[in-house]
Scaffold this active site. Structure first.
Site, PDB file in Angstrom:
ATOM      1  N   CYS A 105     -11.716  -0.187   8.756  1.00 28.80           N
ATOM      2  CA  CYS A 105     -12.108  -0.739   7.023  1.00 28.80           C
ATOM      3  C   CYS A 105     -12.894  -1.696   6.672  1.00 28.80           C
ATOM      4  O   CYS A 105     -14.091  -1.203   7.041  1.00 28.80           O
ATOM      5  CB  CYS A 105     -10.798  -0.904   6.406  1.00 28.80           C
ATOM      6  SG  CYS A 105     -10.103  -0.457   4.825  1.00 28.80           S
ATOM      7  N   HIS A 188      -6.352   2.751   8.389  1.00 30.53           N
ATOM      8  CA  HIS A 188      -5.802   1.709   9.265  1.00 30.53           C
ATOM      9  C   HIS A 188      -5.488   2.607   9.813  1.00 30.53           C
ATOM     10  O   HIS A 188      -4.387   2.600   9.690  1.00 30.53           O
ATOM     11  CB  HIS A 188      -5.295   0.955   7.983  1.00 30.53           C
ATOM     12  CG  HIS A 188      -5.287   0.127   7.837  1.00 30.53           C
ATOM     13  ND1 HIS A 188      -6.305  -1.105   7.316  1.00 30.53           N
ATOM     14  CD2 HIS A 188      -6.689  -0.579   6.037  1.00 30.53           C
ATOM     15  CE1 HIS A 188      -7.398  -1.968   6.800  1.00 30.53           C
ATOM     16  NE2 HIS A 188      -7.761  -1.333   6.116  1.00 30.53           N
ATOM     17  N   GLU A 190      -3.431   1.314  11.891  1.00 27.64           N
ATOM     18  CA  GLU A 190      -2.011   0.397  12.382  1.00 27.64           C
ATOM     19  C   GLU A 190      -1.284   0.657  11.807  1.00 27.64           C
ATOM     20  O   GLU A 190       0.333   0.106  11.818  1.00 27.64           O
ATOM     21  CB  GLU A 190      -2.993  -0.731  12.334  1.00 27.64           C
ATOM     22  CG  GLU A 190      -3.083  -1.483  11.263  1.00 27.64           C
ATOM     23  CD  GLU A 190      -4.516  -1.331  10.681  1.00 27.64           C
ATOM     24  OE1 GLU A 190      -4.561  -2.071  10.066  1.00 27.64           O
ATOM     25  OE2 GLU A 190      -4.930  -0.524  11.355  1.00 27.64           O
TER      26      GLU A 190
END
Length: 210
Positions: A105, A188, A190
């Site tokens: 990002c 993202h 994660e």
């Protein structure tokens, strides 16, 4: 002996966001625990990088000798000069040392900024999901759909990079350097539950070489 050699594991230097806590008159470095978990899922260990090391960052890097660099999300470029300087030095170090880099990002935006690219505001990319398009997606090297939490995008692909995937509106969502093991993803990984195996496999290959 280098830290990563002693432990037989890759240590990844992970940049941190900077949060200003006005009620406590504090500026805190922060790292989402999900990103720590994602790095562990790669088979590596994170080394969170402080943003206030100043001219001692070079000593920090030499002493801990990370095997790769991960630029995390959070903070707009220009909004936190200390973080901007930290990540610039991380990229300069990675270039000199030949280390692989993944930008997530804001991290991808920093890769573009470091290469002299221009960032532009985008709409419809914050707090949503969308498909990815491109040959890397069609071949299964990248996921078909991703989350999206950004308000800035790339005006064009930076010099020496190639586009790997785009959003349906044509904005660049992933890119890779032509000579270095440097890659940027605008989403993202994660924040996916469970973590996507496609991203994990690609990041392992990029950052660890497995």
């Amino acid at each position: 002996m280098k830290l990563r050699d002693r432990a037989h594991v890759t240590f990844i230097a992970v940049s941190q966001r900077s949060d200003n806590i006005e009620s406590r008159a504090e500026t805190r470095d922060a790292l989402d625990q999900r990103l720590t978990g994602w790095v562990r899922a790669l088979g590596a260990l994170p080394l969170p990088v402080p943003n206030a090391l100043g001219d001692k960052l070079a000593v920090w890097l030499k002493t801990l000798s990370p095997g790769a660099v991960l630029l995390s999300g959070g903070n707009d470029i220009g909004g936190c000069p200390e973080r901007d300087r930290t990540e610039t030095e991380l990229l300069d170090h990675a270039e000199r040392a030949g280390l692989p880099v993944l930008g997530i990002c804001r991290g991808m935006q920093m890769l573009a900024h470091h290469a002299g690219g221009i960032l532009l505001p985008v709409s419809g990319h914050a707090g949503t999901r969308h498909p990815l398009l491109g040959d890397a997606v069609a071949s299964g090297e990248m996921p078909a759909e991703v989350n999206s939490f950004h308000n800035w995008g790339l005006a064009a692909c930076p010099q020496d990079y190639a586009v790997l995937a785009t959003a349906p509106d044509g904005s660049i969502e992933a890119m890779r350097h032509g000579k270095r093991r440097w890659e940027g993803w605008m989403w993202h990984p994660e924040r996916e539950a469970p973590f996507g195996e496609t991203e994990l496999a690609r990041a392992r290959q990029l950052l660890i070489g497995d």
